[in-house]
Design an enzyme around this catalytic site. Structure first.
Site, PDB file in Angstrom:
ATOM      1  N   LEU A  75      11.339 -20.089  -4.722  1.00  0.00           N
ATOM      2  CA  LEU A  75      10.377 -19.220  -4.040  1.00  0.00           C
ATOM      3  C   LEU A  75       9.028 -19.339  -4.733  1.00  0.00           C
ATOM      4  O   LEU A  75       8.944 -19.277  -5.951  1.00  0.00           O
ATOM      5  CB  LEU A  75      10.834 -17.753  -4.104  1.00  0.00           C
ATOM      6  CG  LEU A  75       9.823 -16.704  -3.620  1.00  0.00           C
ATOM      7  CD1 LEU A  75       9.691 -16.727  -2.099  1.00  0.00           C
ATOM      8  CD2 LEU A  75      10.223 -15.304  -4.068  1.00  0.00           C
ATOM      9  N   ASP A 115       0.832  -1.210   0.000  1.00  0.00           N
ATOM     10  CA  ASP A 115       0.000   0.000   0.000  1.00  0.00           C
ATOM     11  C   ASP A 115       0.866   1.259   0.000  1.00  0.00           C
ATOM     12  O   ASP A 115       1.980   1.262   0.536  1.00  0.00           O
ATOM     13  CB  ASP A 115      -0.914  -0.019   1.232  1.00  0.00           C
ATOM     14  CG  ASP A 115      -2.051   0.989   1.108  1.00  0.00           C
ATOM     15  OD1 ASP A 115      -2.421   1.341  -0.032  1.00  0.00           O
ATOM     16  OD2 ASP A 115      -2.559   1.432   2.153  1.00  0.00           O
ATOM     17  N   GLY A 116       0.341   2.315  -0.574  1.00  0.00           N
ATOM     18  CA  GLY A 116       1.019   3.614  -0.544  1.00  0.00           C
ATOM     19  C   GLY A 116       1.463   4.120  -1.910  1.00  0.00           C
ATOM     20  O   GLY A 116       2.112   5.168  -2.004  1.00  0.00           O
ATOM     21  N   SER A 122      -7.398  -5.877  -4.817  1.00  0.00           N
ATOM     22  CA  SER A 122      -8.416  -6.468  -3.956  1.00  0.00           C
ATOM     23  C   SER A 122      -9.778  -6.480  -4.633  1.00  0.00           C
ATOM     24  O   SER A 122     -10.003  -5.763  -5.617  1.00  0.00           O
ATOM     25  CB  SER A 122      -8.513  -5.690  -2.632  1.00  0.00           C
ATOM     26  OG  SER A 122      -9.232  -4.486  -2.816  1.00  0.00           O
ATOM     27  N   LEU A 158      -6.188  -4.970   7.742  1.00  0.00           N
ATOM     28  CA  LEU A 158      -5.930  -6.048   6.782  1.00  0.00           C
ATOM     29  C   LEU A 158      -6.577  -5.783   5.432  1.00  0.00           C
ATOM     30  O   LEU A 158      -6.202  -6.396   4.427  1.00  0.00           O
ATOM     31  CB  LEU A 158      -6.453  -7.380   7.332  1.00  0.00           C
ATOM     32  CG  LEU A 158      -5.621  -8.028   8.442  1.00  0.00           C
ATOM     33  CD1 LEU A 158      -6.359  -9.234   9.015  1.00  0.00           C
ATOM     34  CD2 LEU A 158      -4.255  -8.473   7.909  1.00  0.00           C
ATOM     35  N   SER A 159      -7.572  -4.876   5.387  1.00  0.00           N
ATOM     36  CA  SER A 159      -8.287  -4.597   4.127  1.00  0.00           C
ATOM     37  C   SER A 159      -8.682  -5.883   3.394  1.00  0.00           C
ATOM     38  O   SER A 159      -8.479  -6.004   2.179  1.00  0.00           O
ATOM     39  CB  SER A 159      -7.458  -3.674   3.223  1.00  0.00           C
ATOM     40  OG  SER A 159      -7.239  -2.431   3.852  1.00  0.00           O
ATOM     41  N   TRP A 199       2.672   8.001  -2.776  1.00  0.00           N
ATOM     42  CA  TRP A 199       4.030   8.144  -3.322  1.00  0.00           C
ATOM     43  C   TRP A 199       3.998   8.996  -4.594  1.00  0.00           C
ATOM     44  O   TRP A 199       4.806   9.911  -4.756  1.00  0.00           O
ATOM     45  CB  TRP A 199       4.604   6.757  -3.621  1.00  0.00           C
ATOM     46  CG  TRP A 199       6.019   6.736  -4.093  1.00  0.00           C
ATOM     47  CD1 TRP A 199       7.143   6.622  -3.328  1.00  0.00           C
ATOM     48  CD2 TRP A 199       6.466   6.825  -5.461  1.00  0.00           C
ATOM     49  NE1 TRP A 199       8.266   6.636  -4.122  1.00  0.00           N
ATOM     50  CE2 TRP A 199       7.878   6.756  -5.438  1.00  0.00           C
ATOM     51  CE3 TRP A 199       5.816   6.949  -6.689  1.00  0.00           C
ATOM     52  CZ2 TRP A 199       8.655   6.800  -6.586  1.00  0.00           C
ATOM     53  CZ3 TRP A 199       6.585   7.003  -7.849  1.00  0.00           C
ATOM     54  CH2 TRP A 199       7.990   6.928  -7.783  1.00  0.00           C
ATOM     55  N   HIS A 237       1.936   3.052  -9.183  1.00  0.00           N
ATOM     56  CA  HIS A 237       1.761   1.595  -9.324  1.00  0.00           C
ATOM     57  C   HIS A 237       2.935   0.980 -10.092  1.00  0.00           C
ATOM     58  O   HIS A 237       3.384  -0.115  -9.775  1.00  0.00           O
ATOM     59  CB  HIS A 237       0.444   1.290 -10.039  1.00  0.00           C
ATOM     60  CG  HIS A 237      -0.770   1.661  -9.239  1.00  0.00           C
ATOM     61  ND1 HIS A 237      -0.897   1.344  -7.895  1.00  0.00           N
ATOM     62  CD2 HIS A 237      -1.912   2.324  -9.571  1.00  0.00           C
ATOM     63  CE1 HIS A 237      -2.062   1.801  -7.445  1.00  0.00           C
ATOM     64  NE2 HIS A 237      -2.695   2.402  -8.441  1.00  0.00           N
TER      65      HIS A 237
HETATM   66  C1  IPE Z   1      -5.203  -2.821   0.110  1.00  0.00           C
HETATM   67  O1  IPE Z   1      -4.954  -1.457  -0.119  1.00  0.00           O
HETATM   68  C2  IPE Z   1      -5.238  -3.579  -1.174  1.00  0.00           C
HETATM   69  C3  IPE Z   1      -3.962  -3.737  -1.849  1.00  0.00           C
HETATM   70  C4  IPE Z   1      -2.807  -3.344  -1.397  1.00  0.00           C
HETATM   71  C5  IPE Z   1      -4.013  -4.408  -3.125  1.00  0.00           C
HETATM   72  P1  IPE Z   1      -6.157  -0.409  -0.251  1.00  0.00           P
HETATM   73  O2  IPE Z   1      -5.530   0.914  -0.451  1.00  0.00           O
HETATM   74  O3  IPE Z   1      -7.115  -0.856  -1.287  1.00  0.00           O
HETATM   75  O4  IPE Z   1      -6.852  -0.510   1.186  1.00  0.00           O
HETATM   76  P2  IPE Z   1      -7.786   0.524   1.927  1.00  0.00           P
HETATM   77  O5  IPE Z   1      -8.832   0.958   0.932  1.00  0.00           O
HETATM   78  O6  IPE Z   1      -6.930   1.655   2.389  1.00  0.00           O
HETATM   79  O7  IPE Z   1      -8.347  -0.245   3.084  1.00  0.00           O
HETATM   80  C1  IPE Z   2      -1.824   0.173  -3.183  1.00  0.00           C
HETATM   81  O1  IPE Z   2      -1.569   1.524  -3.356  1.00  0.00           O
HETATM   82  C2  IPE Z   2      -1.986  -0.525  -4.496  1.00  0.00           C
HETATM   83  C3  IPE Z   2      -3.365  -0.954  -4.772  1.00  0.00           C
HETATM   84  C4  IPE Z   2      -4.350  -0.905  -3.936  1.00  0.00           C
HETATM   85  C5  IPE Z   2      -3.613  -1.498  -6.094  1.00  0.00           C
HETATM   86  P1  IPE Z   2      -2.720   2.618  -3.271  1.00  0.00           P
HETATM   87  O2  IPE Z   2      -3.100   2.980  -4.660  1.00  0.00           O
HETATM   88  O3  IPE Z   2      -3.826   2.148  -2.404  1.00  0.00           O
HETATM   89  O4  IPE Z   2      -1.936   3.802  -2.592  1.00  0.00           O
HETATM   90  P2  IPE Z   2      -2.503   4.858  -1.549  1.00  0.00           P
HETATM   91  O5  IPE Z   2      -3.058   4.094  -0.395  1.00  0.00           O
HETATM   92  O6  IPE Z   2      -3.566   5.616  -2.287  1.00  0.00           O
HETATM   93  O7  IPE Z   2      -1.321   5.703  -1.198  1.00  0.00           O
HETATM   94 MG    MG Z   3      -4.182   2.392  -0.392  1.00  0.00          MG
END
Ligand code: IPE
Ligand code: IPE
Ligand code: MG
Length: 243
Positions: free
Chosen positions: A127, A16-17, A61, A191-192, A21, A33
């Site tokens: 792996l 996530d993030g 997800s 955990l989303s 970024w 991404h």
């Molecule tokens: C969780 O991240 C899903 C993935 C990393 C693929 P999200 O950014 O979708 O989660 P929420 O919406 O903050 O819970």
């Molecule tokens: C996680 O990064 C990747 C996916 C959910 C596909 P995000 O796109 O959720 O990044 P933030 O949470 O908005 O920073």
């Molecule tokens: Mg996110």
């Protein structure tokens, strides 16, 4: 029992993030991404070097469909690109990719690319990378329940014998071991909907580092934290720490 000298058998990462970024750099979300795919490549390499046998990565997800169609399409394209570009190197490095999640819900070319990647890397043994795409913990458990119900209705399975072990055997992650460690980057403490059943006794580490910035050193830091944790699995032990 502490696990001072133990590495986890299975690490799961909630990547996530990427959006934050990209935003911090004035870049398009999709660039985040893309940088995230590079980070995954680095973590895969580090896991092979550390002899970690299983790595799971949450890439998309069941809830991520709620994002803009532009972002979703971009992510799907990136998936195809990753699968095609990385196949050779993954195989050479002994990485077997097993997609988990509902591939039938993906655009045809993304599903095909992931199936081809699984097929192409299937013989690798160093792996195993469980790549979670269109994956949700609730969907995973619901699907297992449906398969079990069908098998019970057909008399293949005794409903009285259905326990956690049987459920586990019908999850996407079968026959692989449950994660020992779940690392979430981006600082959130949830955990989303990732591996709800499998992560029941995983150690959870939330890192403030945004996924595209996550480096081998960050993984090693998480592993040091993991080693200091005491996994009790519900028992009481002498080494229970104070405070
Ligand atoms: C969780 O991240 C899903 C993935 C990393 C693929 P999200 O950014 O979708 O989660 P929420 O919406 O903050 O819970
Ligand atoms: C996680 O990064 C990747 C996916 C959910 C596909 P995000 O796109 O959720 O990044 P933030 O949470 O908005 O920073
Ligand atoms: Mg996110």
């Amino acid at each position: 029992m502490t696990n001072d000298d133990l590495l986890p058998t299975h690490i799961a990462v909630i990547m996530d993030g990427n959006g934050r970024w990209a935003q911090a750099r004035g870049l398009d979300h999709l660039e985040g991404h893309r940088a995230g795919a590079d980070a995954l490549r680095r973590v895969i390499t580090e896991c092979t070097e550390l002899n970690i046998p299983y790595l799971s990565a949450f890439a998309f997800s069941t809830e991520n469909w709620r994002r803009s169609s532009r972002e979703v399409e971009g992510l799907m394209r990136l998936m195809v690109e990753f699968a095609e570009k990385e196949a050779e190197e993954l195989k050479q490095n002994g990485v077997r990719v097993v997609p988990i999640g509902d591939l039938s819900g993906l655009p045809r070319d993304s599903a095909e690319a992931l199936r081809a990647l699984r097929q192409y890397t299937g013989g690798s043994e160093r792996l195993t990378l469980l790549l979670a795409v269109n994956y949700g913990g609730r969907a995973d458990i619901s699907r297992a329940a449906a398969i079990i119900a069908r098998r019970a209705a057909q008399g293949e399975l005794d409903p009285n014998q259905v326990d956690a072990g049987v459920v586990s055997q019908h999850l996407y992650t079968h026959p692989f071991p449950d994660p020992d460690l779940v690392i979430r980057t981006g600082g959130e403490m949830r955990l989303s909907n990732f591996m709800l059943f499998q992560a029941a006794y995983a150690e959870f580490i939330s890192s403030k580092v945004l996924w595209p910035d996550f480096r081998a050193a960050d993984l090693r830091r998480a592993l040091r934290t993991y080693r200091r944790r005491e996994r009790r699995f519900g028992t009481r032990t002498q080494t229970q720490k104070e405070g």
